[in-house]
Motif scaffolding. Structure first.
Motif, PDB file in Angstrom:
ATOM      1  N   GLU A  50       0.828  -1.207   0.000  1.00  0.00           N
ATOM      2  CA  GLU A  50       0.000   0.000   0.000  1.00  0.00           C
ATOM      3  C   GLU A  50       0.860   1.254   0.000  1.00  0.00           C
ATOM      4  O   GLU A  50       0.578   2.215  -0.731  1.00  0.00           O
ATOM      5  N   LEU A  51       1.925   1.241   0.814  1.00  0.00           N
ATOM      6  CA  LEU A  51       2.796   2.414   0.854  1.00  0.00           C
ATOM      7  C   LEU A  51       3.546   2.568  -0.464  1.00  0.00           C
ATOM      8  O   LEU A  51       3.671   3.688  -0.993  1.00  0.00           O
ATOM      9  N   ALA A  58       2.531   1.684  -3.384  1.00  0.00           N
ATOM     10  CA  ALA A  58       1.571   2.186  -4.372  1.00  0.00           C
ATOM     11  C   ALA A  58       1.300   3.677  -4.171  1.00  0.00           C
ATOM     12  O   ALA A  58       1.186   4.438  -5.140  1.00  0.00           O
ATOM     13  N   GLU A  59       1.207   4.099  -2.912  1.00  0.00           N
ATOM     14  CA  GLU A  59       0.973   5.517  -2.635  1.00  0.00           C
ATOM     15  C   GLU A  59       2.166   6.352  -3.084  1.00  0.00           C
ATOM     16  O   GLU A  59       1.985   7.407  -3.716  1.00  0.00           O
ATOM     17  N   LEU A  60       3.364   5.896  -2.784  1.00  0.00           N
ATOM     18  CA  LEU A  60       4.557   6.639  -3.180  1.00  0.00           C
ATOM     19  C   LEU A  60       4.675   6.712  -4.700  1.00  0.00           C
ATOM     20  O   LEU A  60       5.057   7.752  -5.252  1.00  0.00           O
ATOM     21  N   ALA A  76       2.191   6.703  -6.857  1.00  0.00           N
ATOM     22  CA  ALA A  76       1.182   7.654  -7.339  1.00  0.00           C
ATOM     23  C   ALA A  76       1.651   9.099  -7.136  1.00  0.00           C
ATOM     24  O   ALA A  76       1.496   9.948  -8.026  1.00  0.00           O
ATOM     25  N   VAL A  77       2.233   9.374  -5.976  1.00  0.00           N
ATOM     26  CA  VAL A  77       2.717  10.732  -5.695  1.00  0.00           C
ATOM     27  C   VAL A  77       3.892  11.069  -6.610  1.00  0.00           C
ATOM     28  O   VAL A  77       3.977  12.178  -7.168  1.00  0.00           O
ATOM     29  N   ARG A  96       0.869  16.234  -0.430  1.00  0.00           N
ATOM     30  CA  ARG A  96       0.483  14.823  -0.404  1.00  0.00           C
ATOM     31  C   ARG A  96       1.166  14.033   0.710  1.00  0.00           C
ATOM     32  O   ARG A  96       0.581  13.101   1.243  1.00  0.00           O
ATOM     33  N   ARG A  97       2.421  14.388   1.042  1.00  0.00           N
ATOM     34  CA  ARG A  97       3.207  13.634   2.014  1.00  0.00           C
ATOM     35  C   ARG A  97       3.998  14.615   2.873  1.00  0.00           C
ATOM     36  O   ARG A  97       5.233  14.683   2.812  1.00  0.00           O
TER      37      ARG A  97
END
Length: 271
Positions: free
Chosen positions: A9-10, A12-14, A16-17, A68-69
């Motif tokens: 999940e992390l 995938a999030e990274l 996308a960002v 975003r982060r």
């Protein structure tokens, strides 16, 4: 130390960002390039320029990441350097191939990588003038669009197309020219593209059999090296050492085995 543990999940999030930041910076650079592009300041020599757009692109990427982060760290070529508190650090070259961009040549890119606890886990290289975006996630392969990338099949060194780069400082350039003089007769040919991130991505895409250079910075290497590795290339520096500013090499496994000792013999790692 064992391998890092990071959730899908992390990752995938990274990814996308990273894709969003690279895309937006690439659009800014492509669409906003002024006809009278000026040199904002110089880096290591008058030839090694930093443009106004270079700085603007890094600010845009920093804004995207902060939105975003906000707890992540950031290391950027144009001066950003914050540690963050999340264990994630972004390593960014907002415009890799500044001189190409300044002259209107298409071989420039935006390089965005995410490290987790010191290991690169996501890499994105956007090449707006090619209409291409390369990306990789640790353990998930390397991709351009929906196409999975794979480095070229094994070939002997004398049939290898090799990319390299040269420093802007005269003394180092002279040493690199001497190394190239020794390498050129041993390979099919040598190319100098002007963007390390793109050269590394081209190894991943099978457009080059190898790429080497001395003097790269973390932001030059981070995304492209991961993309090359995830496409099946070997990466490293001098024998037994990782890729670094001392020497960076990415190549198909067969070419790597022949080219690394040749570069060591040629002294590619020293000025």
């Amino acid at each position: 130390m064992g391998p890092i543990v990071i959730s899908e999940e992390l990752k995938a999030e990274l990814l996308a960002v990273g894709l969003e930041a690279a895309r937006r910076a690439g659009e800014l650079l492509r669409d906003g390039r002024p006809a009278d592009l000026a040199v904002a300041k110089t880096k290591s020599s008058p030839i090694d320029v930093v443009t106004e757009m270079d700085i603007a692109a890094e600010k845009l990427i920093a804004t995207v990441l902060a939105e975003r982060r906000p707890e992540d760290g950031l290391l950027g070529e144009e001066g950003a350097d914050s540690p963050g508190t999340s264990g994630v650090r972004w390593v960014v070259d907002p415009l890799d191939g500044t001189v190409n961009y300044l002259y209107g040549l298409p071989s420039w890119s935006v390089s965005v990588a995410a490290e987790y606890r010191g290991e690169t886990v996501v890499g994105v290289v956007a090449a707006p003038m090619r209409g291409e975006v390369y990306h990789a996630v640790l353990g998930g392969g390397a991709w351009s669009g929906g196409v999975r990338l794979a480095c070229r099949a094994a070939a002997p060194l004398d049939q290898a197309l090799v990319g390299t780069g040269f420093a802007y400082l005269q003394a180092r350039k002279e040493q690199q020219a001497e190394v190239a003089r020794l390498v050129i007769p041993r390979v099919r040919d040598v190319r100098r593209g002007g963007s390390a991130a793109l050269d590394l991505s081209d190894v991943a895409a099978g457009r080059l059999d190898a790429y080497y250079e001395r003097g790269l910075n973390p932001w030059d290497l981070a995304a492209g090296e991961l993309i090359a590795r995830e496409a099946g290339a070997l990466t490293g520096g001098r024998p037994g050492r990782p890729a670094s500013g001392e020497l960076a090499l990415a190549a198909t496994p067969a070419v790597f085995a022949s080219l690394q000792p040749l570069l060591e013999e040629a002294g590619a790692w020293h000025d």
